[in-house]
Design a protein around this motif. Structure first.
Motif, PDB file in Angstrom:
ATOM      1  N   SER A   1       0.830  -1.209   0.000  1.00 19.93           N
ATOM      2  CA  SER A   1       0.000   0.000   0.000  1.00 19.93           C
ATOM      3  C   SER A   1       0.858   1.249   0.000  1.00 19.93           C
ATOM      4  O   SER A   1       0.638   2.172  -0.780  1.00 19.93           O
ATOM      5  CB  SER A   1      -0.895   0.018   1.238  1.00 19.93           C
ATOM      6  OG  SER A   1      -2.087  -0.647   0.979  1.00 19.93           O
TER       7      SER A   1
ATOM      8  N   THR B   1       1.201   3.840  -3.055  1.00 21.93           N
ATOM      9  CA  THR B   1       0.708   5.198  -2.810  1.00 21.93           C
ATOM     10  C   THR B   1       1.732   6.223  -3.268  1.00 21.93           C
ATOM     11  O   THR B   1       1.419   7.156  -4.014  1.00 21.93           O
ATOM     12  CB  THR B   1       0.442   5.391  -1.311  1.00 21.93           C
ATOM     13  OG1 THR B   1      -0.511   4.441  -0.892  1.00 21.93           O
ATOM     14  CG2 THR B   1      -0.068   6.782  -1.031  1.00 21.93           C
TER      15      THR B   1
ATOM     16  N   ASN C   1      -4.790   8.722  -1.779  1.00 20.42           N
ATOM     17  CA  ASN C   1      -4.301   7.513  -2.440  1.00 20.42           C
ATOM     18  C   ASN C   1      -4.033   6.399  -1.439  1.00 20.42           C
ATOM     19  O   ASN C   1      -4.286   5.235  -1.712  1.00 20.42           O
ATOM     20  CB  ASN C   1      -3.036   7.812  -3.237  1.00 20.42           C
ATOM     21  CG  ASN C   1      -3.360   8.385  -4.597  1.00 20.42           C
ATOM     22  OD1 ASN C   1      -4.516   8.362  -5.024  1.00 20.42           O
ATOM     23  ND2 ASN C   1      -2.359   8.904  -5.274  1.00 20.42           N
ATOM     24  N   PHE C   2      -3.501   6.774  -0.274  1.00 20.39           N
ATOM     25  CA  PHE C   2      -3.246   5.730   0.703  1.00 20.39           C
ATOM     26  C   PHE C   2      -4.554   5.064   1.121  1.00 20.39           C
ATOM     27  O   PHE C   2      -4.659   3.843   1.197  1.00 20.39           O
ATOM     28  CB  PHE C   2      -2.525   6.275   1.932  1.00 20.39           C
ATOM     29  CG  PHE C   2      -2.341   5.224   2.981  1.00 20.39           C
ATOM     30  CD1 PHE C   2      -1.411   4.210   2.812  1.00 20.39           C
ATOM     31  CD2 PHE C   2      -3.148   5.195   4.111  1.00 20.39           C
ATOM     32  CE1 PHE C   2      -1.272   3.205   3.742  1.00 20.39           C
ATOM     33  CE2 PHE C   2      -3.009   4.194   5.048  1.00 20.39           C
ATOM     34  CZ  PHE C   2      -2.062   3.206   4.864  1.00 20.39           C
TER      35      PHE C   2
ATOM     36  N   SER D   1      -5.770   2.862  -1.534  1.00 18.07           N
ATOM     37  CA  SER D   1      -4.948   1.660  -1.698  1.00 18.07           C
ATOM     38  C   SER D   1      -5.424   0.539  -0.778  1.00 18.07           C
ATOM     39  O   SER D   1      -5.133  -0.627  -1.017  1.00 18.07           O
ATOM     40  CB  SER D   1      -3.489   1.976  -1.413  1.00 18.07           C
ATOM     41  OG  SER D   1      -3.261   2.046  -0.026  1.00 18.07           O
TER      42      SER D   1
END
Lengths: 286, 268, 297
Positions: free
Chosen positions: C110, C114, C240-241, C244
């Motif tokens: 992840s 990211t 984004n994290f 993810s």
């Protein structure tokens, strides 16, 4: 006879050793002792930061004084707890710099908000004010010359009109005393005079005492019965308007500040109430 | 150049400049490290094959199977309900949380505010799909899980924007209402609520638009809506149906965005 | 002038602008008031009563129909109640140990995807963002870039992930592509709006010196939008994290796969551990990115 027109005889204000020190360490008021008899209109002058606004706000405890006592007739306001304080605040109408109307409510709701201390939460939530309050609110709007604007939103009015609504709101409380904080700070000279005159008139009609913060010495001299000069939180002058000689003004405003009077503080941020979030705000909240 | 202040200022500027380049260098290094870590188990044959795969996929996806539309109307209605009811539920929860989180309305800065802020962060951190995954195992598959998942995810978004709006209100209006002798509930009603109402409406509509998007895929984990059909079609490799579903989702999203933009414009 | 206002001036006790006020001597003035209504209602939001009621009835009908369509299976809910409590219990006693290998690998995937996806996404967003700014780009380029943005924004991450997994196979590379693609739509749009809002006078001034298009970009546009671009990139890093953690559900790598497995096996204590880690990392990135933003501005 309509109740608001009857002059009240009560409403004498007494401040004893009033002191305010802010948490930042600023000494805003030092040992202020004053007595305002019923019906007297008193002007409070002094340079910015002299503690004028703090003094007014300590009287109805929007600002909590650090020491000293405030009496309205026999009631010691500084000794009251929440409920008692709210009842005491009903007796003191306040008129604000920049009007401080609730901009998105109608003119009528703003005037009726002066009755909030008298009606239950549920009545006020559903805007079901007693018929007498509504009649009275219309009468006050007539008095300040805004009958036609009752259903308009407050932010649709001009500066002078808004301050008239502010006056009507304060009078709706049926107060014994008016606390007036820089009522003309953002108005043009002509409107300023109209507003000052209106305040004088309603005080005379109702026998109200008033404390008026005012930065414009000429206006103060023309419209006030008595002048109190504050400097650095202390009373340095207390007497009739005629006594404001250049020497006294220097005493109040200080040698280097003296000259043209303080300009009006315009505060543009007033209109910038919480708006609809833009894309940037939304990006942060995603 | 005689002032003592000038060389000092220059030195600091040079240090700042250096730090900046160091920062960018670090970012590049970090990128390289991350890239190698990420791709160490990657089978590159698959990737080189991707264009062929994509072309193949595309050829199987067109033309869309239009007749499948008949069985999409009900899932679409469900999707709309998940988004709308989820948003309403979220509003019910988020409003009190926002008032507890805003510095100027919270009953306690030390006890209540951190809890409210944690609720907001936690809700924002976890995607609706993950909430749905959890709720489906707890409540069983169906719309209810979807509605609650959407609500749980939206509380943080709405709460955050709303508490920021509350903190930005004009305090003088509140002070004026307080000065009339109004009680705390009346101050809220007359001094604060009118000021945040437009922000509130804007946030609600915006979140509803996002929720329409999110609810289209909740079915992938069994939480109802058009995603259920998507999953069923992908599982049996019925690509023409998948294409149609994509088109329907796209149209829905565009329609809801248009609607929410219109409503928000009307609010301002 | 309105009638009440003129009355106010007529009966004004202060005689004229120039006179000194001598109010102390004046008796309180009495108003001759007409009868005022004792009833007042706030004007309704929608003035047309028929439209108002139609809307109210429509909303009520929708709520009845919508809530009716939920079809709650109460027996199933009652069954799940015990599991729900176990999940809440898992939050109080998260189990980091038993699945730590999976969690560690998932988190690593992840985090790496990211970062790489954000960097690549930002690099691609900049030219597209410039192309989508009406004040800089010619019409065909503008339309093309706006088209790319529209497609990227309307496709859900998870749908994009399904397509990329089908193309490049399972694993974090599919996740990387998904997140980079989503970043483009988000960032280019906001960047284009920023560029469109820049001070036109500055760009004009630079252009007036005879500067080329690239020089205008460098001297007039870049300084104005750079801090915002950095700020927005950091927001996107954060988003984004969080994304993810989801796309793993369809096989695009990341901690989502771990979470999916844990939930499918009803291992709520492990699932709670993953969720707590996600929340902690989100809080951490949020604090550190706000720190960086302050440094930049």
């Amino acid at each position: 006879m309509p109740p608001t027109v009857s002059p009240t005889t009560a409403g004498s204000l007494r401040l004893v050793g009033l002191t305010k020190r802010y948490r930042t360490g600023d000494q805003a008021l030092s040992d202020v002792t004053l007595e305002v008899p019923p019906g007297q209109v008193l002007g409070l002058i002094g340079p910015s930061g002299a503690g004028k606004s703090t003094l007014i706000r300590c009287i109805n405890r929007l600002v909590e004084p650090s020491a000293g006592r405030v009496f309205l007739d026999e009631t010691e306001i500084t000794a009251l707890h929440a409920g008692g304080l709210r009842r005491a605040r009903r007796r003191m109408g306040m008129i604000f710099q920049e009007y401080a109307l609730v901009e998105r409510l109608t003119v009528m709701e703003n005037v009726l908000s002066g009755r909030l201390g008298y009606v239950s939460f549920w009545r006020s939530l559903f805007r079901r004010f007693p018929p007498r309050d509504i009649e009275n609110a219309f009468r006050l709007l007539e008095r300040v010359g805004l009958t036609e604007h009752a259903d308009k939103r407050a932010d649709a009015l001009s500066g002078g009109q808004r301050q008239r609504v502010g006056i009507a709101r304060a009078l709706a409380q049926e107060p014994e005393l008016l606390l007036v904080d820089e009522p003309t700070a953002s108005l043009d000279p002509k409107t300023s005079r109209q507003i000052m005159r209106l305040i004088r008139e309603v005080c005379a009609e109702r026998g109200l005492a008033a404390i008026v913060n005012i930065h414009d010495v000429a206006l103060a001299q023309q419209f006030m019965m008595r002048i109190v000069g504050l400097r650095a939180g202390r009373v340095v002058y207390d007497g009739p308007p005629e006594g404001l000689t250049p020497a006294v003004l220097t005493e109040i405003y200080g040698e280097e500040d003296w000259g043209p009077l303080k300009p009006a503080q315009t505060d543009e941020e007033a209109d910038d109430a919480a708006g609809i979030p833009d894309d940037q705000d939304i990006a942060r909240a995603l | 150049m005689s002032g003592a202040g000038q060389p000092l200022w220059r030195r600091r500027s040079r240090a700042a400049e250096l730090l900046r380049w160091l920062g960018w260098l670090l970012l590049v290094l970090l990128f390289v490290v991350c890239w190698t870590l990420m791709t160490q188990e990657q089978i590159w044959e698959f990737v080189w094959d991707a264009p062929t795969q994509a072309a193949d996929l595309f050829s199987r996806m067109v033309p869309p199977r239009w007749s499948y539309m008949d069985s999409l109307w009900l899932p679409l209605w469900d999707t709309l309900n998940i988004a709308t009811l989820g948003t309403l539920l979220a509003l019910l929860i988020a409003v009190p949380v926002a008032f507890l989180a805003a510095r100027n309305t919270t009953p306690s800065l030390l006890l209540v505010r951190p809890v409210a802020l944690f609720i907001i962060v936690a809700s924002r951190s976890v995607n609706a799909l993950i909430w749905a995954l959890l709720l489906v195992t707890i409540l069983g598959p169906g719309l209810l899980a979807g509605v609650i998942a959407i609500a749980l995810r939206s509380v943080g978004f709405i709460g955050k924007l709303l508490y920021e709006a509350i903190e930005e209100i004009d305090t003088r209006q509140v002070e004026a209402v307080r000065a009339t002798g109004a009680g705390p509930a009346q101050v809220l009603d007359y001094g604060i609520v009118p000021q945040i109402l437009p922000a509130f409406a804007g946030i609600a509509v915006f979140r509803w638009d996002i929720n329409i998007r999110e609810s289209t895929v909740l079915g992938l984990v069994g939480a109802g809506g058009i995603g259920l059909q998507l999953k069923a079609s992908v599982d049996v490799l019925a690509w023409p149906q998948v294409t149609l579903i994509f088109i329907v989702i796209l149209a829905t999203v565009i329609a809801s965005e248009w609607l929410s933009a219109r409503v928000r414009r009307a609010l301002i | 002038m309105t009638r009440p206002a003129s009355r106010t001036t007529r009966t004004s006790p202060v005689p004229s602008e120039t006179a000194e006020p001598t109010l102390r001597d004046q008796a309180p003035r009495r108003h001759q008031s007409r009868d005022w209504p004792s009833h007042w209602r706030r004007p309704p939001l929608i003035a047309d009563a028929r439209l108002r009621w139609a809307l109210i009835i429509a909303v009520a009908c929708y709520l009845v129909l919508g809530i009716g369509s939920l079809e709650v299976n109460w027996a199933r809910v009652a069954d799940g109640w015990e599991r729900g409590l176990r999940f809440l219990g898992g939050f109080l006693q998260p189990d980091f140990q038993s699945r730590w290998g999976d969690i560690e690998q998932g988190l690593m995937e992840s985090l790496t995807m990211t970062l790489t996806a954000t960097v690549v996404g930002v690099l691609i967003s900049v030219p597209i963002g410039i192309g989508a700014a009406r004040n800089l780009a010619p019409m065909p380029v503008y339309l093309l870039c706006r088209g790319i943005i529209a497609v990227s924004r309307s496709l859900q991450e998870i749908i994009v992930a399904i397509l990329f997994v089908a193309m490049v196979g399972f694993g974090p590379l599919a996740g990387f592509l998904t997140l980079a693609f989503a970043t483009i739509g988000f960032l280019s749009k906001l960047l284009a709006e920023d560029i469109e809002e820049i001070d036109a006078a500055q760009a004009e001034a630079v252009r007036a010196t005879g500067a080329s298009w690239l020089q205008v970009l460098n001297y007039a546009v870049q300084p104005q939008v750079m801090p915002r671009l950095i700020g927005l990139s950091l927001y996107r890093l954060d988003i984004n994290f969080r994304e993810s953690a989801v796309i793993g559900i369809v096989g695009a790598g990341g901690v989502g796969a771990t979470l999916n497995t844990a939930i499918d096996r009803y291992e709520y204590d492990s699932a709670a551990a993953v969720l707590l880690l996600i929340i902690a990392i989100v809080m951490l990135t949020e604090y550190s990115s706000s720190w960086v933003r302050r440094q930049v501005q």
